[in-house]
Design a protein around this motif. Structure first.
Motif, short mmCIF file in Angstrom:
data_model
loop_
_atom_site.label_atom_id
_atom_site.label_comp_id
_atom_site.label_asym_id
_atom_site.label_seq_id
_atom_site.Cartn_x
_atom_site.Cartn_y
_atom_site.Cartn_z
N TYR A 1 0.81 -1.22 0.00
CA TYR A 1 0.00 0.00 0.00
C TYR A 1 0.84 1.28 0.00
O TYR A 1 0.45 2.29 -0.60
N ALA A 2 1.99 1.23 0.62
CA ALA A 2 2.84 2.43 0.69
C ALA A 2 3.19 2.96 -0.70
O ALA A 2 3.44 4.16 -0.86
N GLY A 3 3.22 2.08 -1.69
CA GLY A 3 3.54 2.51 -3.04
C GLY A 3 2.49 3.46 -3.60
O GLY A 3 2.82 4.43 -4.29
N ALA A 4 1.22 3.18 -3.31
CA ALA A 4 0.15 4.06 -3.78
C ALA A 4 0.23 5.42 -3.10
O ALA A 4 0.01 6.47 -3.73
N VAL A 5 0.53 5.40 -1.82
CA VAL A 5 0.67 6.65 -1.07
C VAL A 5 1.82 7.49 -1.65
O VAL A 5 1.70 8.71 -1.81
N GLU A 6 2.92 6.83 -1.96
CA GLU A 6 4.08 7.53 -2.51
C GLU A 6 3.76 8.14 -3.88
O GLU A 6 4.11 9.30 -4.15
N LEU A 7 3.11 7.38 -4.75
CA LEU A 7 2.77 7.91 -6.06
C LEU A 7 1.79 9.05 -5.94
O LEU A 7 1.89 10.06 -6.65
N HIS A 8 0.83 8.94 -5.03
CA HIS A 8 -0.15 10.00 -4.79
C HIS A 8 0.54 11.31 -4.39
O HIS A 8 0.16 12.39 -4.85
N LYS A 9 1.56 11.21 -3.58
CA LYS A 9 2.32 12.39 -3.17
C LYS A 9 3.05 13.02 -4.35
O LYS A 9 3.16 14.24 -4.45
N ARG A 10 3.54 12.17 -5.24
CA ARG A 10 4.38 12.65 -6.34
C ARG A 10 3.56 13.23 -7.50
O ARG A 10 4.09 14.07 -8.23
N LEU A 11 2.34 12.76 -7.68
CA LEU A 11 1.51 13.25 -8.78
C LEU A 11 0.46 14.20 -8.21
O LEU A 11 -0.59 13.77 -7.70
N LYS A 12 0.74 15.48 -8.27
CA LYS A 12 -0.15 16.49 -7.71
C LYS A 12 -1.49 16.46 -8.45
O LYS A 12 -1.55 16.32 -9.66
N GLY A 13 -2.55 16.59 -7.66
CA GLY A 13 -3.88 16.57 -8.25
C GLY A 13 -4.44 15.18 -8.44
O GLY A 13 -5.59 15.03 -8.87
N SER A 14 -3.66 14.15 -8.16
CA SER A 14 -4.16 12.78 -8.28
C SER A 14 -5.16 12.49 -7.17
O SER A 14 -5.20 13.18 -6.15
N ARG A 15 -5.97 11.48 -7.37
CA ARG A 15 -6.93 11.04 -6.36
C ARG A 15 -6.67 9.58 -6.03
O ARG A 15 -6.43 8.76 -6.92
N LEU A 16 -6.74 9.25 -4.75
CA LEU A 16 -6.48 7.89 -4.27
C LEU A 16 -7.76 7.28 -3.74
O LEU A 16 -8.41 7.83 -2.84
N ILE A 17 -8.13 6.14 -4.32
CA ILE A 17 -9.23 5.33 -3.79
C ILE A 17 -8.62 4.14 -3.07
O ILE A 17 -7.91 3.33 -3.69
N THR A 18 -8.86 4.04 -1.79
CA THR A 18 -8.32 2.97 -0.97
C THR A 18 -9.40 1.95 -0.66
O THR A 18 -10.48 2.31 -0.20
N GLU A 19 -9.11 0.68 -0.93
CA GLU A 19 -10.00 -0.40 -0.50
C GLU A 19 -9.43 -0.95 0.79
O GLU A 19 -8.40 -1.63 0.80
N ARG A 20 -10.07 -0.63 1.90
CA ARG A 20 -9.53 -1.02 3.20
C ARG A 20 -9.79 -2.50 3.49
O ARG A 20 -10.75 -3.10 3.00
N ASP A 21 -8.89 -3.07 4.29
CA ASP A 21 -9.04 -4.46 4.78
C ASP A 21 -9.21 -5.46 3.64
O ASP A 21 -9.86 -6.49 3.80
N ALA A 22 -8.62 -5.16 2.50
CA ALA A 22 -8.66 -6.07 1.35
C ALA A 22 -7.26 -6.18 0.80
O ALA A 22 -6.39 -5.35 1.07
N GLY A 23 -7.01 -7.22 0.01
CA GLY A 23 -5.65 -7.42 -0.46
C GLY A 23 -5.52 -8.09 -1.80
O GLY A 23 -4.43 -8.51 -2.19
N SER A 24 -6.60 -8.16 -2.55
CA SER A 24 -6.48 -8.79 -3.87
C SER A 24 -5.71 -7.86 -4.80
O SER A 24 -5.92 -6.65 -4.81
N HIS A 25 -4.81 -8.44 -5.57
CA HIS A 25 -3.98 -7.67 -6.51
C HIS A 25 -4.78 -7.43 -7.77
O HIS A 25 -5.19 -8.36 -8.45
N GLY A 26 -5.00 -6.17 -8.10
CA GLY A 26 -5.86 -5.83 -9.22
C GLY A 26 -7.26 -5.51 -8.73
O GLY A 26 -8.19 -6.29 -8.88
N VAL A 27 -7.41 -4.32 -8.13
CA VAL A 27 -8.65 -3.95 -7.45
C VAL A 27 -9.79 -3.72 -8.44
O VAL A 27 -10.94 -4.07 -8.17
N THR A 28 -9.48 -3.15 -9.60
CA THR A 28 -10.54 -2.83 -10.56
C THR A 28 -11.16 -4.06 -11.20
O THR A 28 -12.17 -3.96 -11.89
N GLY A 29 -10.57 -5.22 -10.96
CA GLY A 29 -11.15 -6.46 -11.46
C GLY A 29 -12.12 -7.10 -10.48
O GLY A 29 -12.70 -8.15 -10.78
N GLN A 30 -12.29 -6.48 -9.31
CA GLN A 30 -13.19 -7.01 -8.29
C GLN A 30 -14.54 -6.31 -8.35
O GLN A 30 -14.64 -5.15 -8.75
#
Length: 541
Positions: free
Chosen positions: A464-493
């Protein structure tokens, strides 16, 4: 059979007059200006201009590609070395399914990369033709475009070892018992690196994420698109991040799902150590689920008992490989599907349950190689070759074995599930025969629109830290977090909180005013283990 990258000249250059006009219509991107007028930046402009003038000669796909009409296939010609755009070229295989909503709804092409490095995106258009419920609205607006990145599949495939040798089993136990075991693994890694140089040396120095991002921009131009619409998963998120840095004002919409940490300090050595820890966490989640469903699987009714059964299974396979093919290395390769994907929780448990009930056939079929599957083995070896080539060439890796030994011994103590297996997979980078580069400093450039980032908190492959890091680096980006889940490839769920926002982004370009946290998607349901169902169990890929 020796296989080398196809590095001969490909395609026909357009006339000088037409080319000059195309170049004039393709100004340097903000990223190129930001990074200076490098030879590579000029080379991309030249290659993109040629591609825009040539377009793509769409045809029915070759029969052996397994892609049926209305999907069409073609090629885009790119330089091997962007600093020398008039030098050697290769052809990048692409395919598409036209948008299902007609001309009025069409918003352009949506390009996809599934990860790897080494993954093929050529199956992506089938999401449109198959009318996947999750992608139905997006498919109405976009042509779904897939491609084989450079070195992959139909795009000048590279190789590091004979495919039949690559799939031979059983392999040595990845967890070393002695210094002699470590020396043997170091020898294998060195031989593999040497094999990459011998079999694919012509392309190896150019197998980098920045070059694949440049290829992506040339494909964009060949499609006739002024700006890129992009969906990247796993490694595809890093490819997208590098593209966004190099070509910020060439981006229209970009969604990245399950994010590789883009920090230069993480790419790629530290990222793999972080991954080991995350896999251990998700392995623990799966063990709890197996224990909870012990009435179905009869493996163990506590996570501790499930772990004990795992250790017993490894020990038995080490002493006598199951079916003569499945040792501890093969077990790890198969069982890691469960931490990777929720869709594999029940199938992997089914196979294990069947084995404990006396039927080893499903485990041998799923964990052991199919030595007769020539095409599959070629694809498997090619995928690993590209994975290794890109990660080893992208960044500088430690050359001192003592550092590898110290770091992996430390991580293994708290994350034993796959630490050493991952170490040996990456160890060829310590003796890599091609120049290793400094990773791109991923950050926002002028003109970059809002990038949508989607990530689960317990992802094993991309913590998860990778998403947080990219979010910091790309200004204006939006982060959608799926809490308490861990499947790789969230948009396929199936998770409406995420699915509806993905549709809104691609269809209307809209994002929430603030970052969003979604509840997890549904936990997998157990499936009763029988010899028949276990034999037919499918794991995610």
């Amino acid at each position: 059979m020796r296989r080398t990258a196809a590095l001969g000249a490909a395609g026909t250059l357009v006339t000088g007059t037409l080319l000059a006009g195309a170049i004039a219509a393709t100004p340097a991107s903000a990223g190129e200006r930001q990074h200076g007028a490098s030879a590579e930046a000029r080379g991309v402009r030249t290659a993109a201009a040629r591609a825009a003038a040539q377009g793509i000669d769409w045809q029915d796909c070759p029969a052996d590609w397994g892609l049926k009409t209305p999907i069409q296939c073609g090629y885009v010609t790119v330089p091997v070395d962007y600093a020398k755009p008039n030098g050697r070229t290769i052809k990048i295989a692409v395919d598409r399914a036209r948008n299902t909503g007609g001309a009025k709804q069409r918003q352009g092409s949506l390009l996809y990369n599934p990860g790897g490095p080494g993954g093929s995106g050529m199956r992506f258009p089938t999401r449109s033709t198959g009318q996947s419920a999750l992608w139905k609205k997006t498919a109405a607006a976009y042509d779904f475009v897939g491609f084989d990145p450079r070195g992959v599949g139909h795009s000048a495939p590279i190789s590091c070892v004979d495919p039949q040798e690559y799939v031979k089993a059983p392999k040595a136990d990845p967890v070393p018992d002695s210094e002699a075991d470590k020396r043997a693994q170091r020898k294998l890694a060195k031989e593999y690196a040497d094999g990459c140089g011998e079999r694919s040396g012509g392309l190896l120095p150019h197998m980098t994420t920045p070059n694949t991002a440049r290829d992506l921009d040339v494909i964009r131009a060949a499609l006739g698109e002024k700006k890129l619409n992009y969906l990247g998963v796993s490694y595809g998120t890093y490819l997208g991040a590098v593209y966004a840095t190099l070509f910020p004002d060439h981006v229209r919409r970009m969604l990245v799902d399950s994010v590789v940490n883009p920090s230069r300090e993480k790419v790629w050595y530290q990222a793999n150590l972080d991954q080991d820890v995350a896999f251990e966490t998700r392995w623990g989640d799966w063990k709890k689920w197996v224990a909870k469903n012990d009435a179905t699987y009869h493996i163990g009714d506590t996570p501790q008992k499930v772990q004990a059964q795992w250790e017993k299974l490894r020990a038995a396979a080490k002493k006598k490989p199951i079916g003569g093919l499945v040792g501890p290395a093969e077990l790890t390769g198969f069982f890691q599907n469960a931490p990777y994907y929720d869709s594999s929780w029940a199938p992997v448990a089914q196979v294990w349950s069947a084995y404990l009930a006396g039927d080893e056939k499903p485990l041998v079929e799923k964990a052991g190689p199919d030595l007769k599957d020539t095409a599959g083995n070629i694809a498997s070896e090619n995928g690993n070759a590209v994975y290794t080539a890109v990660e080893c060439t992208d960044a500088k890796w430690p050359a001192n074995w003592k550092k590898w030994d110290r770091d992996n011994t430390r991580v293994h103590a708290k994350a034993p599930f796959m630490t050493w297996s991952n170490a040996w997979l990456n160890l060829p980078c310590a003796t890599w025969p091609a120049k290793q580069h400094t990773p791109v400093d991923v950050k926002t450039g002028k003109g970059l629109p809002s990038v949508l980032i989607v990530q689960s908190t317990r992802d094993a492959a991309t913590p998860y830290a990778g998403a947080v890091e990219l979010h910091k680096r790309l200004k204006g980006s939006r982060l959608i977090t799926e809490r308490d889940a861990g499947s790789h490839g969230v948009t396929g769920q199936v998770n409406p909180c995420i699915n509806d926002r993905v549709d809104a982004y691609f269809l209307h370009g809209t994002t929430d005013a603030k970052d969003v946290t979604c509840a997890p998607h549904a936990t997998p349901e157990p499936a009763k283990a029988t010899a028949k169902s276990a034999s037919g169990a499918q794991t995610a890929s």
